[in-house]
Design an enzyme around this catalytic site. Structure first.
Site, short mmCIF file in Angstrom:
data_model
loop_
_atom_site.label_atom_id
_atom_site.label_comp_id
_atom_site.label_asym_id
_atom_site.label_seq_id
_atom_site.Cartn_x
_atom_site.Cartn_y
_atom_site.Cartn_z
N VAL A 109 1.16 -3.71 4.02
CA VAL A 109 1.12 -4.99 4.73
C VAL A 109 2.35 -5.84 4.46
CG1 VAL A 109 -1.39 -5.06 4.93
CG2 VAL A 109 -0.27 -6.09 2.93
N TYR B 139 -3.64 -2.28 -10.08
CA TYR B 139 -3.55 -2.23 -8.62
C TYR B 139 -2.69 -3.37 -8.07
CZ TYR B 139 -4.91 -2.43 -3.74
OH TYR B 139 -4.88 -2.47 -2.37
N TYR C 295 -4.54 3.18 7.79
CA TYR C 295 -5.82 2.50 7.88
C TYR C 295 -6.57 2.96 9.14
CZ TYR C 295 -3.00 -0.34 4.73
OH TYR C 295 -2.16 -0.75 3.73
N SER D 178 0.79 -1.24 0.00
CA SER D 178 0.00 0.00 0.00
C SER D 178 0.82 1.28 0.00
CB SER D 178 -0.96 0.01 1.20
OG SER D 178 -2.03 -0.87 0.99
N LYS E 113 0.49 3.39 -3.03
CA LYS E 113 -0.65 4.28 -3.21
C LYS E 113 -0.24 5.75 -3.16
CE LYS E 113 -3.61 0.77 -1.12
NZ LYS E 113 -4.37 0.35 0.08
#
Length: 309
Positions: A261, A191, A243, A64, A67
């Site tokens: 992660v 993605y 998150y 992530s 991103k």
């Protein structure tokens, strides 16, 4: 003020002896195989110094953290039109939750949860095929990290595709609301592959410089992205980058940061440094347990919290 070299070395030495390391991500089979007893840290300062500790040159799946880079590119490509399809608010739910989408008509809360990042990947497809969008992402990451050796781990990408049922559900749900504008398999292909980019702490700390130095790779260098864009991305990293543990990270560390992660965290000390840490064991929110501890100690020792007086 203590010397940065000494602080980093002490943190790495202490965490090497840690007995509680969290748990590796198991829902992506390739990540479940990563040995948990690893820790790396890299800091790139405003004067160009690079400080390394532990497994700072071991590559890992950034997941992530990617991103941040795709958001940078998508905002450059379609500008503020992106915010009609994804929000800017913390979610308070798990990173792969589908619950909130139903209440909010398929528009994800922010670009750093999985649903939001899939929308950003879809935006990257505007006028491009998936291979072209991925090429643009990889070129940008290599450029800001100043390393052409950075690649996508195809085995990890396949592993994500084969087990990414929740992400597929998120994408199809958003497609039903018209939030995704390209075929679901195209957006997911981008993605899954962006999350499988493999980098080291050294790579990541270098790549984050443009966020630390107002859109520049050095404080006095040429602009890579507009300073306002860099500032806004850093703001979202502070409020949404961890998150449903984002508030706790801001409370304890006080720096913009984005976790993955795979166990990595990219953190920004505005005007001072770009920092990357990695340890594959995660806390219950999916953030690196030792990485978060390391950043808390570093920010406290160097008084780098954005809330420090």
């Amino acid at each position: 003020m203590p010397k940065l070299n000494d602080v980093v070395a002490e943190i790495a030495a202490d965490l090497a002896k840690a007995t509680e390391r969290g748990a590796v991500a198991t829902y992506i089979p390739m990540l479940a195989e990563v040995p948990i007893n690893q820790f790396g840290m890299a800091v790139v300062t405003a004067d160009g110094e690079t400080i390394l500790a532990g497994d700072a040159d071991t590559v890992f799946s950034i997941q992530s953290i990617s991103k941040v880079f795709t958001l940078t590119l998508a905002l450059g490509q379609i500008g503020d039109a992106l915010w009609t399809r994804v929000g800017k608010e913390p979610s308070g739910n798990a990173f792969n939750s589908i619950v909130q989408l139903e209440y909010e008509h398929g528009i994800p809360r922010n670009p750093f949860i999985n649903a939001g990042a899939i929308v950003v990947a879809d935006a990257m497809l505007s006028g491009h095929q998936p291979r072209e969008a991925l090429g643009a992402i990889l070129r940008f990451v290599r450029f800001v990290a100043a390393d052409e050796s950075i690649t996508i781990d195809e085995a990890v990408a396949r592993s994500e595709k084969e087990t990414g049922f929740r992400n597929t559900a998120l994408a199809n749900y958003m497609r039903s609301f018209g939030v995704l504008r390209h075929p679901v398999d195209h957006a997911l292909g981008v993605y899954f592959h962006q999350c499988a980019i493999a980098m080291s702490c050294r790579h990541l700390a270098r790549a984050g410089r443009y966020l630390a130095f107002s859109g520049r790779l050095t404080p006095e260098g040429p602009s890579v992205v507009a300073s306002e864009r860099a500032r806004r991305i850093a703001a979202l990293m502070l409020t949404c980058g961890h998150y449903d543990g984002s508030g706790d990270f801001a409370f304890r560390v006080g720096l913009p940061g984005k976790s993955g992660v795979g166990g990595g965290i990219l953190a920004i000390a505005p005007g001072k440094a770009s920092i990357a840490v990695w340890s594959p064991g995660l806390d219950p929110h999916g953030n690196s347990l030792l990485g978060s501890i390391a950043l808390e100690r570093l920010a406290k020792a160097m008084r780098w919290s954005v809330f420090a007086g």
